[in-house]
Design an enzyme around this catalytic site. Sequence first.
Site, PDB file in Angstrom:
ATOM      1  N   GLY A  46       0.832  -1.189   0.000  1.00 53.32           N
ATOM      2  CA  GLY A  46       0.000   0.000   0.000  1.00 53.32           C
ATOM      3  C   GLY A  46       0.868   1.240   0.000  1.00 53.32           C
ATOM      4  O   GLY A  46       2.030   1.193   0.438  1.00 53.32           O
ATOM      5  N   GLN A  51       3.433   9.978   0.946  1.00 52.87           N
ATOM      6  CA  GLN A  51       4.693   9.234   1.008  1.00 52.87           C
ATOM      7  C   GLN A  51       5.593   9.482  -0.194  1.00 52.87           C
ATOM      8  O   GLN A  51       6.782   9.177  -0.157  1.00 52.87           O
ATOM      9  CB  GLN A  51       4.418   7.723   1.126  1.00 52.87           C
ATOM     10  CG  GLN A  51       3.792   7.343   2.452  1.00 52.87           C
ATOM     11  CD  GLN A  51       3.609   5.846   2.539  1.00 52.87           C
ATOM     12  OE1 GLN A  51       2.644   5.305   2.033  1.00 52.87           O
ATOM     13  NE2 GLN A  51       4.557   5.153   3.152  1.00 52.87           N
ATOM     14  N   LEU A  89       6.658   1.781   4.443  1.00 54.06           N
ATOM     15  CA  LEU A  89       7.787   2.149   3.582  1.00 54.06           C
ATOM     16  C   LEU A  89       8.454   3.447   4.051  1.00 54.06           C
ATOM     17  O   LEU A  89       9.610   3.687   3.734  1.00 54.06           O
ATOM     18  CB  LEU A  89       7.337   2.294   2.121  1.00 54.06           C
ATOM     19  CG  LEU A  89       6.854   1.005   1.444  1.00 54.06           C
ATOM     20  CD1 LEU A  89       6.375   1.294   0.029  1.00 54.06           C
ATOM     21  CD2 LEU A  89       7.943  -0.063   1.427  1.00 54.06           C
ATOM     22  N   HIS A 130      -4.327   1.824   7.371  1.00 60.33           N
ATOM     23  CA  HIS A 130      -2.948   2.329   7.446  1.00 60.33           C
ATOM     24  C   HIS A 130      -2.749   3.492   6.462  1.00 60.33           C
ATOM     25  O   HIS A 130      -2.198   4.532   6.825  1.00 60.33           O
ATOM     26  CB  HIS A 130      -1.983   1.167   7.139  1.00 60.33           C
ATOM     27  CG  HIS A 130      -0.528   1.531   7.120  1.00 60.33           C
ATOM     28  ND1 HIS A 130       0.397   0.951   7.971  1.00 60.33           N
ATOM     29  CD2 HIS A 130       0.172   2.394   6.356  1.00 60.33           C
ATOM     30  CE1 HIS A 130       1.598   1.461   7.718  1.00 60.33           C
ATOM     31  NE2 HIS A 130       1.489   2.341   6.734  1.00 60.33           N
ATOM     32  N   GLU A 131      -3.231   3.307   5.230  1.00 56.92           N
ATOM     33  CA  GLU A 131      -3.033   4.349   4.201  1.00 56.92           C
ATOM     34  C   GLU A 131      -3.882   5.590   4.488  1.00 56.92           C
ATOM     35  O   GLU A 131      -3.428   6.716   4.263  1.00 56.92           O
ATOM     36  CB  GLU A 131      -3.334   3.797   2.804  1.00 56.92           C
ATOM     37  CG  GLU A 131      -2.497   2.583   2.371  1.00 56.92           C
ATOM     38  CD  GLU A 131      -1.007   2.701   2.671  1.00 56.92           C
ATOM     39  OE1 GLU A 131      -0.464   3.821   2.630  1.00 56.92           O
ATOM     40  OE2 GLU A 131      -0.378   1.659   2.967  1.00 56.92           O
TER      41      GLU A 131
HETATM   42 NI    NI Z   1       2.892   3.422   5.643  1.00 58.32          NI
END
Ligand code: NI
Length: 167
Positions: A46, A51, A89, A130-131
Site C-alpha cells: 500500500g 509518502q 515504507l 494504514h493508508e
Molecule cells: Ni505506511
Amino acid sequence: MGILKVKVYPAEVLRERAGEVKNISGETKSLVDDMAQTMYAYEGIGLAAPQVGISQRVIVFDVGEGLVSLINPLILEEDGQELYEEGCLSLPGIMTEVKRARRILVKGVDLDGGEKELEVEGLLARVIQHEVDHLNGVLIIDKVSTIRRRLMEGKIRKLRKRGEWGR
Ligand code: NI
C-alpha cells in the site's frame, strides 16, 4: 515519471493533513500510475500520496488481489479489533503490532470519478486503515505504547546517525 522516491520519517509532508482531490485530472491519473509503480518497486502492499511528497488524498494498494486506487477515501464504519504486525515504507526496517478495526466500510472515488464503496476485512481492511492514516499525518509509531515508541525512535536515531536511514 515512473518510480518515485519514498519519503521517510521525519519528513514533514508525512505529518500534514492531505488535501481533498477536487477534480480528477490527467495529473491524478499519472500520480496513481507513479504511486503504483513505486509501491511495486519498493515491494509494498500500500502507498499514500504524501509518502511520495504529494499532499493529496490518494491511496493505492494491492494485497495480491490486484491494484486498487482510491481517491478521497473515507472510512464510514469500523467493526471489531485486531492486533497485527505492520511495516511502513516510510519507516524502513521498523515492524510493530498495531491495533486496528477488523472490518471496515470505506467509500472513495475511482479514476473515472465514480463512487466506490468497499466492505473489507482482515489484511485489506488493515492496509486501507494504514493508508488513510497517512492522509491524516498519522504513522504507525503514533499507535504504539510510549515505551515501544521510544525504542523505535532510538533505533531510527541510530540508523540515521550511521546514514542507513531511507536510502
Ligand atoms: Ni505506511
